[in-house]
Write a protein that holds these residues in place. Structure first.
Motif, mmCIF file in Angstrom:
data_model
loop_
_atom_site.group_PDB
_atom_site.id
_atom_site.type_symbol
_atom_site.label_atom_id
_atom_site.label_comp_id
_atom_site.label_asym_id
_atom_site.label_seq_id
_atom_site.Cartn_x
_atom_site.Cartn_y
_atom_site.Cartn_z
ATOM 1 N N TYR A 21 -52.043 -28.233 -93.750
ATOM 2 C CA TYR A 21 -52.560 -28.404 -92.392
ATOM 3 C C TYR A 21 -51.702 -29.270 -91.474
ATOM 4 O O TYR A 21 -51.995 -29.369 -90.295
ATOM 5 C CB TYR A 21 -53.991 -28.941 -92.445
ATOM 6 N N VAL A 22 -50.692 -29.908 -92.001
ATOM 7 C CA VAL A 22 -49.799 -30.661 -91.117
ATOM 8 C C VAL A 22 -48.488 -29.900 -91.002
ATOM 9 O O VAL A 22 -47.885 -29.534 -92.004
ATOM 10 C CB VAL A 22 -49.559 -32.117 -91.587
ATOM 11 N N GLY A 23 -48.092 -29.616 -89.777
ATOM 12 C CA GLY A 23 -46.890 -28.840 -89.529
ATOM 13 C C GLY A 23 -45.629 -29.645 -89.803
ATOM 14 O O GLY A 23 -45.680 -30.810 -90.209
ATOM 15 N N PRO A 24 -44.465 -29.030 -89.544
ATOM 16 C CA PRO A 24 -43.197 -29.691 -89.826
ATOM 17 C C PRO A 24 -42.831 -30.773 -88.806
ATOM 18 O O PRO A 24 -42.017 -31.629 -89.084
ATOM 19 C CB PRO A 24 -42.182 -28.542 -89.775
ATOM 20 N N GLY A 25 -43.448 -30.742 -87.618
ATOM 21 C CA GLY A 25 -43.135 -31.742 -86.598
ATOM 22 C C GLY A 25 -43.846 -33.056 -86.852
ATOM 23 O O GLY A 25 -44.629 -33.194 -87.792
ATOM 24 N N ALA A 26 -43.565 -34.031 -86.019
ATOM 25 C CA ALA A 26 -44.195 -35.347 -86.150
ATOM 26 C C ALA A 26 -45.704 -35.225 -85.952
ATOM 27 O O ALA A 26 -46.172 -34.576 -85.032
ATOM 28 C CB ALA A 26 -43.612 -36.313 -85.128
ATOM 29 N N VAL A 27 -46.453 -35.834 -86.836
ATOM 30 C CA VAL A 27 -47.912 -35.767 -86.826
ATOM 31 C C VAL A 27 -48.454 -37.171 -87.049
ATOM 32 O O VAL A 27 -47.894 -37.949 -87.814
ATOM 33 C CB VAL A 27 -48.421 -34.839 -87.958
ATOM 34 N N ARG A 28 -49.571 -37.493 -86.383
ATOM 35 C CA ARG A 28 -50.271 -38.769 -86.604
ATOM 36 C C ARG A 28 -51.588 -38.482 -87.297
ATOM 37 O O ARG A 28 -52.354 -37.637 -86.846
ATOM 38 C CB ARG A 28 -50.545 -39.461 -85.273
ATOM 39 N N VAL A 29 -51.843 -39.182 -88.390
ATOM 40 C CA VAL A 29 -53.091 -39.028 -89.142
ATOM 41 C C VAL A 29 -53.813 -40.367 -89.157
ATOM 42 O O VAL A 29 -53.229 -41.395 -89.516
ATOM 43 C CB VAL A 29 -52.837 -38.562 -90.591
ATOM 44 N N LEU A 30 -55.068 -40.352 -88.759
ATOM 45 C CA LEU A 30 -55.933 -41.521 -88.838
ATOM 46 C C LEU A 30 -56.829 -41.365 -90.056
ATOM 47 O O LEU A 30 -57.536 -40.373 -90.180
ATOM 48 C CB LEU A 30 -56.790 -41.632 -87.577
ATOM 49 N N GLU A 31 -56.783 -42.327 -90.973
ATOM 50 C CA GLU A 31 -57.667 -42.317 -92.140
ATOM 51 C C GLU A 31 -58.747 -43.373 -91.945
ATOM 52 O O GLU A 31 -58.453 -44.559 -91.871
ATOM 53 C CB GLU A 31 -56.902 -42.599 -93.428
ATOM 54 N N VAL A 32 -59.989 -42.933 -91.866
ATOM 55 C CA VAL A 32 -61.124 -43.843 -91.717
ATOM 56 C C VAL A 32 -61.718 -44.078 -93.099
ATOM 57 O O VAL A 32 -61.900 -43.144 -93.876
ATOM 58 C CB VAL A 32 -62.185 -43.248 -90.758
ATOM 59 N N GLY A 33 -62.018 -45.326 -93.409
ATOM 60 C CA GLY A 33 -62.546 -45.666 -94.731
ATOM 61 C C GLY A 33 -61.439 -45.624 -95.772
ATOM 62 O O GLY A 33 -61.626 -45.135 -96.877
ATOM 63 N N ALA A 34 -60.271 -46.165 -95.428
ATOM 64 C CA ALA A 34 -59.096 -46.075 -96.297
ATOM 65 C C ALA A 34 -59.242 -46.884 -97.581
ATOM 66 O O ALA A 34 -58.545 -46.616 -98.553
ATOM 67 C CB ALA A 34 -57.855 -46.525 -95.541
ATOM 68 N N GLY A 35 -60.133 -47.869 -97.596
ATOM 69 C CA GLY A 35 -60.358 -48.645 -98.820
ATOM 70 C C GLY A 35 -59.085 -49.260 -99.350
ATOM 71 O O GLY A 35 -58.444 -50.070 -98.688
#
Length: 195
Positions: A21-35
């Motif tokens: 689901y993440v393409g080859p370009g720059a992507v930002r992922v927010l992880e909530v509840g990262a523990g």
């Protein structure tokens, strides 16, 4: 540092889903509840084009996270220091496009917090959530029933979330349930995408 057996068990399968689901370009992922921050470190290593932003409401997680320690020790450029609760953090609130907007949202613990999640979900193009769920009002197997009971004993507002309710909330935010993937230990990974 915090360690979590479930995070260790699920890091590979979560990464496999994210790769789709993440393409080859720059992507930002927010992880909530990262523990513990294990997913952040694991994914930042495997997906160098992804900027990974872990967050958690638990101050212990922020102070003793694996993400903070390992990112500092290994200088992973794609793994940022953990932030507090994304429900209140001004840098991630919806608004005009700026450097803090993210493309994907990972939440690995919907059962332990508000169903609605953070206000930042509405900005994301995709939302990934791996964990056990009630499906159509039914919880199985017994280990998930027991887990649901233990959560509700700790806090009546907690418990396994029903996929039907999450689908309604997603649709209200312009997203649809695209796929449900089987994960280890009777978990499912739900993938919601912007319509």
């Amino acid at each position: 540092m915090l360690r979590a057996a479930a995070a260790e068990r699920n890091k590979g399968p979560i990464l496999a889903v994210l790769r789709e689901y993440v393409g080859p370009g720059a992507v930002r992922v927010l992880e909530v509840g990262a523990g513990s921050g294990l997913h952040a470190v694991h994914c930042a290593r495997a997906l160098p084009h992804v900027l990974w932003q872990p967050s958690d409401v638990d101050p212990r997680a922020l102070q003793r996270s694996l993400a903070g320690a390992q990112c500092a020790a290994t200088h992973l450029p794609g793994c940022l220091a953990e932030l507090g609760d994304m429900g209140w953090h001004p840098a991630w609130h919806p608004g005009p496009r700026h450097q803090h907007q993210h493309d994907a949202h990972l939440r690995a613990a919907v059962h332990g917090g508000p169903v609605q999640g953070s206000r930042s979900v509405a900005e994301a193009q995709s939302f990934v959530s791996p964990q056990p769920y009630a499906i159509g009002g039914r919880i199985s197997p017994q280990s998930n029933v027991d887990f649901d009971c233990s959560l509700r004993q700790r806090n009546p507002a907690w418990g396994l979330r029903d996929t039907d309710l999450l689908q309604q909330l997603a649709e209200a935010n312009g997203m649809c349930l695209e796929r449900m993937v089987d994960m280890p230990a009777n978990n499912k990974c739900l993938i919601f995408r912007k319509q």
